[in-house]
Design a protein around this motif. Structure first.
Motif, short mmCIF file in Angstrom:
data_model
loop_
_atom_site.label_atom_id
_atom_site.label_comp_id
_atom_site.label_asym_id
_atom_site.label_seq_id
_atom_site.Cartn_x
_atom_site.Cartn_y
_atom_site.Cartn_z
N LEU A 31 -2.84 15.14 -2.89
CA LEU A 31 -3.79 14.09 -3.26
C LEU A 31 -3.25 12.72 -2.86
CD1 LEU A 31 -6.54 13.97 -4.56
CD2 LEU A 31 -5.46 14.12 -6.80
N LEU A 32 -1.95 12.51 -3.04
CA LEU A 32 -1.32 11.25 -2.66
C LEU A 32 -1.45 11.02 -1.15
CD1 LEU A 32 0.65 8.85 -3.48
CD2 LEU A 32 2.48 10.37 -2.75
N VAL A 33 -1.12 12.04 -0.37
CA VAL A 33 -1.18 11.92 1.09
C VAL A 33 -2.61 11.65 1.54
CG1 VAL A 33 -0.90 13.20 3.26
CG2 VAL A 33 0.90 13.28 1.52
N LYS A 34 -3.56 12.40 0.99
CA LYS A 34 -4.96 12.25 1.37
C LYS A 34 -5.49 10.87 0.98
CE LYS A 34 -7.44 16.13 1.02
NZ LYS A 34 -8.39 17.16 0.50
N THR A 35 -5.11 10.40 -0.22
CA THR A 35 -5.54 9.08 -0.70
C THR A 35 -4.99 7.98 0.19
OG1 THR A 35 -5.66 9.92 -2.97
CG2 THR A 35 -5.58 7.54 -2.71
N LYS A 36 -3.72 8.10 0.57
CA LYS A 36 -3.10 7.10 1.47
C LYS A 36 -3.81 7.09 2.81
CE LYS A 36 1.28 5.62 0.06
NZ LYS A 36 1.79 4.27 0.28
N LYS A 37 -4.08 8.29 3.34
CA LYS A 37 -4.73 8.39 4.66
C LYS A 37 -6.10 7.74 4.62
CE LYS A 37 -5.21 10.49 8.83
NZ LYS A 37 -5.46 9.44 9.82
N TYR A 38 -6.87 8.02 3.56
CA TYR A 38 -8.21 7.42 3.44
C TYR A 38 -8.10 5.91 3.24
CZ TYR A 38 -10.26 12.14 2.96
OH TYR A 38 -10.68 13.42 3.17
N HIS A 39 -7.09 5.46 2.50
CA HIS A 39 -6.83 4.03 2.30
C HIS A 39 -6.64 3.35 3.66
CE1 HIS A 39 -4.73 0.47 0.63
NE2 HIS A 39 -3.77 0.71 1.49
N TRP A 40 -5.96 4.03 4.57
CA TRP A 40 -5.74 3.47 5.91
C TRP A 40 -6.99 3.54 6.78
CZ3 TRP A 40 -1.01 7.16 6.42
CH2 TRP A 40 0.07 6.66 5.68
N ASP A 41 -7.76 4.61 6.64
CA ASP A 41 -8.82 4.93 7.61
C ASP A 41 -10.20 4.41 7.25
OD1 ASP A 41 -6.91 6.29 9.06
OD2 ASP A 41 -7.64 8.29 8.55
N VAL A 42 -10.44 4.09 5.98
CA VAL A 42 -11.81 3.75 5.55
C VAL A 42 -12.35 2.53 6.30
CG1 VAL A 42 -11.13 2.32 3.55
CG2 VAL A 42 -13.34 3.54 3.54
N VAL A 43 -13.61 2.61 6.69
CA VAL A 43 -14.29 1.49 7.35
C VAL A 43 -15.66 1.32 6.71
CG1 VAL A 43 -13.12 1.75 9.58
CG2 VAL A 43 -15.24 3.02 9.15
N GLY A 44 -16.30 0.20 7.03
CA GLY A 44 -17.67 -0.03 6.57
C GLY A 44 -17.73 -1.03 5.43
N PRO A 45 -18.93 -1.22 4.91
CA PRO A 45 -19.17 -2.25 3.89
C PRO A 45 -18.36 -2.02 2.60
CG PRO A 45 -21.15 -0.91 4.22
CD PRO A 45 -20.17 -0.52 5.29
N GLN A 46 -17.97 -0.76 2.34
CA GLN A 46 -17.21 -0.47 1.12
C GLN A 46 -15.70 -0.60 1.36
OE1 GLN A 46 -19.36 3.06 1.67
NE2 GLN A 46 -19.72 3.34 -0.53
N PHE A 47 -15.31 -1.02 2.56
CA PHE A 47 -13.88 -1.04 2.91
C PHE A 47 -13.03 -1.68 1.83
CE2 PHE A 47 -10.25 -3.51 4.32
CZ PHE A 47 -9.43 -2.51 4.82
N ARG A 48 -13.35 -2.93 1.47
CA ARG A 48 -12.47 -3.69 0.56
C ARG A 48 -12.32 -3.00 -0.80
NH1 ARG A 48 -9.83 -8.30 -0.08
NH2 ARG A 48 -9.97 -9.42 -2.06
N SER A 49 -13.44 -2.61 -1.39
CA SER A 49 -13.38 -2.01 -2.73
C SER A 49 -12.66 -0.66 -2.70
CB SER A 49 -14.77 -1.88 -3.34
OG SER A 49 -15.62 -1.16 -2.48
N LEU A 50 -12.94 0.17 -1.70
CA LEU A 50 -12.28 1.48 -1.63
C LEU A 50 -10.81 1.34 -1.27
CD1 LEU A 50 -15.04 3.68 0.07
CD2 LEU A 50 -14.31 3.69 -2.33
N HIS A 51 -10.51 0.44 -0.34
CA HIS A 51 -9.12 0.18 0.06
C HIS A 51 -8.29 -0.19 -1.18
CE1 HIS A 51 -6.09 -0.83 3.12
NE2 HIS A 51 -5.85 -1.94 2.44
N GLN A 52 -8.82 -1.07 -2.02
CA GLN A 52 -8.11 -1.50 -3.23
C GLN A 52 -8.05 -0.38 -4.28
OE1 GLN A 52 -10.39 -5.08 -4.04
NE2 GLN A 52 -8.70 -6.37 -3.37
N LEU A 53 -9.16 0.31 -4.48
CA LEU A 53 -9.21 1.40 -5.45
C LEU A 53 -8.17 2.46 -5.10
CD1 LEU A 53 -10.73 2.85 -7.84
CD2 LEU A 53 -12.06 4.00 -6.06
#
Length: 122
Positions: A31-53
């Motif tokens: 879960l940690l690895v997947k969460t980090k990867k998504y933290h790096w990869d997320v794009v789009g209008p939700q980027f900032r909120s998801l990146h921080q979450l």
């Protein structure tokens, strides 16, 4: 030699708890690895909120991982500490080579968190 641990559990029960905690540890690491990867990869209008979450999530997961490992040691066991070992016993799956949409990332992580909760209930 180490004195035997007397906390009201048989050897078999203690080893059972250690095994369950190690599986939870493995899932937490995936879960940690997947969460980090998504933290790096997320794009789009939700980027900032998801990146921080997800930064908050992986920081909390790191604390939980440490607590699990220390509990395993306190029970006289050894935490699994290799990626190979984690992948062998984890109930969660990686999605290697796949970069989902932001919504897909949220969905994958929600499913994984629910799986961890179901495991703990069992």
């Amino acid at each position: 030699t180490m004195r035997s641990i007397n906390i009201g559990l048989t050897e078999e029960q203690r080893q059972g708890v250690i095994n369950l905690l190690n599986q939870d540890l493995a899932d937490a690491y995936l879960l940690l690895v997947k969460t980090k990867k998504y933290h790096w990869d997320v794009v789009g209008p939700q980027f900032r909120s998801l990146h921080q979450l997800w930064e908050e999530h992986y920081q909390t997961l790191t604390l939980n991982i440490d607590a699990l490992a220390e509990r395993i040691r306190a029970l006289g066991g050894y935490p699994v500490g290799t990626l190979e070992g984690f992948l062998k016993i984890a109930s969660l799956k990686e999605h290697a080579g796949n970069v989902p949409t932001a919504t897909g990332m949220v969905s994958n992580l929600v499913n994984d968190h629910e799986q961890v909760i179901r495991n703990l209930r069992d």
